[in-house]
Design a protein around this motif. Structure first.
Motif, short mmCIF file in Angstrom:
data_model
loop_
_atom_site.label_atom_id
_atom_site.label_comp_id
_atom_site.label_asym_id
_atom_site.label_seq_id
_atom_site.Cartn_x
_atom_site.Cartn_y
_atom_site.Cartn_z
N GLU A 95 0.79 -1.23 0.00
CA GLU A 95 0.00 0.00 0.00
C GLU A 95 0.82 1.28 0.00
O GLU A 95 0.30 2.33 -0.29
N TYR A 107 -5.31 7.24 -9.69
CA TYR A 107 -5.12 6.47 -8.46
C TYR A 107 -4.68 7.42 -7.33
O TYR A 107 -5.19 7.36 -6.21
N ALA A 140 -7.57 9.44 -6.19
CA ALA A 140 -8.48 8.63 -5.36
C ALA A 140 -7.91 8.46 -3.94
O ALA A 140 -8.64 8.57 -2.95
N LEU A 141 -6.58 8.22 -3.86
CA LEU A 141 -5.95 8.08 -2.54
C LEU A 141 -6.08 9.39 -1.75
O LEU A 141 -6.43 9.37 -0.56
N ARG A 167 -9.37 9.98 -0.35
CA ARG A 167 -9.64 9.13 0.82
C ARG A 167 -8.91 9.64 2.06
O ARG A 167 -8.89 8.97 3.09
N THR A 206 -0.70 12.14 -0.29
CA THR A 206 -0.15 11.39 -1.43
C THR A 206 0.82 12.21 -2.27
O THR A 206 0.57 13.38 -2.56
N ARG A 251 1.30 7.83 1.02
CA ARG A 251 1.41 7.02 -0.20
C ARG A 251 2.29 7.73 -1.23
O ARG A 251 2.25 8.95 -1.35
N GLU A 308 -11.79 3.53 -7.28
CA GLU A 308 -12.23 3.48 -5.90
C GLU A 308 -13.38 2.47 -5.74
O GLU A 308 -13.37 1.65 -4.82
N SER A 365 -4.76 -0.35 -3.05
CA SER A 365 -5.06 -0.29 -1.62
C SER A 365 -6.20 0.68 -1.34
O SER A 365 -6.30 1.22 -0.26
N LEU A 366 -7.05 0.91 -2.35
CA LEU A 366 -8.17 1.84 -2.15
C LEU A 366 -9.30 1.19 -1.35
O LEU A 366 -9.51 -0.01 -1.46
#
Ligand code: ATP
Ligand code: MG
Length: 332
Positions: A20, A40, A43-44, A47, A51, A150, A325, A331-332
């Motif tokens: 992750e 990606y 999306a991270l 969340r 990142t 991340r 997602e 790792s989402l």
């Protein structure tokens, strides 16, 4: 070792699954690596993960895609999202000058000529740019780890990236060679000192410097090969060459021991696409999708439909980010 323990502790605390912390996106030229890695990363960030999106592609387009002026320093692109672009040529120049400066600063003036010779030799050797790029990547991996939750790497087309990932091995050999040569020189000096009756400097800083570099590579390598930390994701299109190239790359990654995460099948014709021409293409595509299913049977796969337009800006990648997602990619 400490780094690994530290990383593992963090992983457990976050309750995360495999790979992750560091994600690579690779694949054939033009398949959608930049689009998917940026989506990606978005999306991270959405969340709540802090990142960092890093581009190692000489033809940078992460900045263009997200419409930010990215450079070698991190630039904020959205809440929780920072972008960096590594320029291999600039990295190469800086790296060699830095190493040269360090070595010259530490070696006895009598050895400067040898340092120059060694470094010029290194600069001309194949893969010098990649070595520098890798050095930057190592710095990012080792330093950004504590700053970001991340790190997402958008990579250059497959072959280049694979060489890059195999570099810790090569660099290890290179540093070992330098260390061995250094030992020989030291031996010679010791003998001369003994003959002349002068005591030698007990602290060999050049040796120390090389050891430090070697340890840095070893730490990065440990992170790259640890499936609890790193995942290499493939982006491919349902087309013959894209599948072949990714399959070959996957074999190589397995050989190097780099953990492979998942497959994004990008640009799949949407169900609503109609007309005789598209119907024929869809027939072809069906065969390729089956082949992807077989060749990458043991990996999680998701499909991203071909969009009616090019994907641009944060709003453009949002749709792909949502899809990643919704499917729980990586790792989402
Ligand atoms: N699902 C999609 N639907 C429509 N257009 C797409 C899709 N995915 C990517 N594209 C478009 O395809 C082009 C290439 O995508 P991208 O730059 O992400 O590929 P790449 O693999 O990073 O390319 P390169 O190898 O040159 O770095 C871009 O114009 C992008 O907007
Ligand atoms: Mg790209």
């Amino acid at each position: 070792m400490l780094l690994t323990l530290f990383g593992k502790k963090k992983e457990i605390k976050r309750g995360g699954s495999k790979g992750e912390k560091i994600a690579f996106f690779g694949g054939k030229g033009g398949v959608g690596k930049t689009t998917c890695s940026a989506s990606y990363a978005v999306a991270l960030a959405r969340r709540g993960h802090k990142t960092l999106l890093v581009s190692t592609d000489p033809a940078h387009s992460v900045g263009d895609l997200l419409e930010v002026k990215a450079g070698s320093d991190p630039v904020g692109a959205a809440e929780n999202l920072w972008v960096r672009e590594i320029d291999p040529a600039q990295a190469s120049r800086r790296y060699l000058e830095e190493v040269k400066g360090n070595l010259k600063g530490l070696a006895a003036p009598g050895l400067w000529q040898e340092v120059e010779r060694q470094m010029d030799f290194a600069a001309d050797s194949p893969g010098a740019d990649e070595a520098a790029l890798f050095d930057d990547m190592v710095s990012i991996i080792l330093s950004a780890e504590s700053e970001y939750d991340r790190i997402v790497f958008d990579t250059a087309p497959t072959g280049h990236t694979l060489r890059l990932l195999s570099l810790p091995e090569l660099m290890g050999v290179w540093v070992e060679g330098m260390l061995a040569r250094r030992e020989k020189t030291r031996e010679l000096h010791r003998m001369l000192h003994n003959v002349a009756g002068v005591s030698e400097d007990p602290k060999d800083r050049v040796h120390e410097l090389l050891e430090r570099r070697k340890n840095r590579f070893a730490s990065a390598r440990e992170r790259l090969l640890n499936p609890d930390v790193t995942s290499f994701h493939f982006v491919l299109n349902p087309e013959r060459l894209s599948i072949l190239e990714s399959a070959k790359a996957m074999d190589l990654l397995k050989k190097y021991g780099v953990p492979v995460g998942g497959v994004i099948v990008n640009r799949v014709l949407p169900d609503e696409a109609d007309g005789a021409f598209l119907a024929r293409r869809k027939e072809r595509e069906k065969v390729y999708l089956e082949e992807i299913g077989k060749r990458f049977a043991d990996l999680p796969k998701i499909r991203i439909p071909l969009q009616p337009e090019d994907i641009r800006g944060l709003s453009g990648v949002a749709a792909v980010a949502e899809r990643l997602e919704a499917e729980g990619f990586g790792s989402l």
